[in-house]
Write an enzyme that holds these catalytic residues in place. Structure first.
Site, PDB file in Angstrom:
ATOM      1  N   GLN A 100     -15.032  -4.263   1.526  1.00 40.01           N
ATOM      2  CA  GLN A 100     -14.531  -3.695   2.769  1.00 40.01           C
ATOM      3  C   GLN A 100     -15.011  -2.253   2.891  1.00 40.01           C
ATOM      4  O   GLN A 100     -14.787  -1.428   2.001  1.00 40.01           O
ATOM      5  CB  GLN A 100     -13.002  -3.716   2.827  1.00 40.01           C
ATOM      6  N   HIS A 168      -5.653  -0.765  11.606  1.00 41.54           N
ATOM      7  CA  HIS A 168      -4.649   0.040  10.903  1.00 41.54           C
ATOM      8  C   HIS A 168      -4.810   1.548  11.056  1.00 41.54           C
ATOM      9  O   HIS A 168      -4.289   2.310  10.250  1.00 41.54           O
ATOM     10  CB  HIS A 168      -4.617  -0.314   9.407  1.00 41.54           C
ATOM     11  N   TYR A 170      -7.548   3.475  10.838  1.00 41.11           N
ATOM     12  CA  TYR A 170      -8.688   4.161  10.243  1.00 41.11           C
ATOM     13  C   TYR A 170      -9.702   4.452  11.355  1.00 41.11           C
ATOM     14  O   TYR A 170      -9.513   4.077  12.511  1.00 41.11           O
ATOM     15  CB  TYR A 170      -9.251   3.336   9.086  1.00 41.11           C
TER      16      TYR A 170
END
Length: 357
Positions: A100, A168, A170
């Site tokens: 990721q 989320h 970011y």
């Protein structure tokens, strides 16, 4: 009839079952982001425990921003041999591993030091109370190139694919969120413009890794904050990314500042399942559902009665790395789970925002 133990293929990856370990911030790297023995063991134990596909914790791709404590990094080629050790260990146990890739932006605990915190606009973060500098077009291009190079290094180090973290709160996620993206140029305003930085990032990655290498995304179904991205906007972004060639979508939701009743601290089973189901009906690519997946029978029923391809778990696999093996052996009791606090501690290591990062 579909089962959770079916072997499946996603973008050419032959996966031994439908279980994914969703990306989890473990904090086990050294202060430069290099893997440690503890990090290697964490991933090898997951592979031994039966999960088909492991998505790593959010991994830094650029020296433009400060690392969080213990965060994984793949900022240059000096990390390659170490990550090859990790991918080889996972593959030896028959599992796949996906790296990721992420930029933190203003969602970080560590002081910025001599680095600049980037954001789509200079809007103070509600939860982390940091104000980024609005990115120039040149910095957006730099971010995209860093993602692309991170993906290329991942491919060369033996990772089976990469996942671009667009969820989320970011940095990529911030471009989608009207509250944090107040730009008046081609990267702000309409959802098409707010998605532009993401679309361009994906295209930059694809150009580096080629047409056959698996590239996935993790995206919020909704932000669950005031002036947040809506589900209809999420659908637009996903449809556009599918047109561009994205290989699979993991559906999550929420920010660190989302109310607990709407975000990742919900108590019910499969709390982003409905959004994942809707996307699976609309899109011709595999959709992976994350969030509150703990009950084997509930997950089985969900997989059998929807078009969703796979189930992704995090907290249960922190508590029980061999959970899938236990279930496959016939012990189908509900997964054990660590406490569902926004910031919790496991073995002395602080985890950021959510185990299902």
């Amino acid at each position: 009839m579909k089962t959770l133990f079916d072997p499946i293929t996603i973008a050419g990856m032959k996966l031994k079952n439908r279980f994914f370990r969703s990306a989890t911030y473990d904090g086990f790297s050294d202060d430069k982001g290099h893997p440690t023995a503890r990090l290697y063991k964490t991933y090898e134990d997951l592979a031994k425990g039966g999960v088909g596909t492991i998505i790593t914790g959010l991994t830094s791709v650029s020296d433009a921003e400060q690392l969080e404590s213990g965060q994984m990094s793949f900022r240059d080629d000096s990390f390659s041999a170490e990550y090859r050790t990790m991918t080889d260990a996972v593959h030896n146990h028959g599992a796949a591993i996906i790296l990721q890739l992420a930029f933190l932006g203003s969602q970080c605990y560590s002081p910025a030091g001599d680095k600049t915190i980037w954001g789509p606009s200079a809007v103070k973060d509600v939860a982390f109370e940091k104000t980024p500098r609005e990115m120039s077009r040149e910095e957006i291009a730099r971010m995209q190139e860093d993602f692309a190079m991170g993906a290329l290094r991942a491919k060369q180090a033996g990772f089976d694919g990469v996942q671009l973290h667009m969820a989320h709160g970011y940095l990529l996620s911030r471009f989608l969120t009207p509250y944090y993206n107040r730009r008046s140029d081609e990267y702000g305003g309409s959802i098409e413009n707010r998605g532009r930085a993401l679309f361009e990032t994906y295209c930059a990655v694809r150009e580096k890794v080629g047409p056959a290498y698996p590239v996935l995304i993790k995206i919020n179904s909704e932000d669950f904050i005031e002036q947040g991205m809506t589900f209809d906007e999420c659908r637009f972004v996903c449809r556009r990314l599918v047109e561009l060639g994205i290989d699979a979508i993991e559906v999550s939701g929420g920010y660190a500042s989302s109310p607990p009743s709407a975000g990742p601290c919900r108590k019910e089973e499969g709390y982003f399942g409905s959004s994942a189901e809707h996307l699976a009906q609309e899109l011709p690519v595999p959709v992976i559902a994350v969030g509150g997946n703990r009950d084997f029978d509930a997950m089985t029923e969900f997989i059998q009665h929807t078009g969703v391809t796979a189930a992704s778990l995090s907290r249960p696999l922190i508590r029980e790395p061999n959970l899938v093996e236990r279930w496959q052996g016939g012990d189908r009791r509900r997964a054990l789970c660590i406490s569902c606090n926004r910031c919790f501690k496991l073995n002395g290591t602080a985890c950021v925002f959510s185990a299902e990062a």
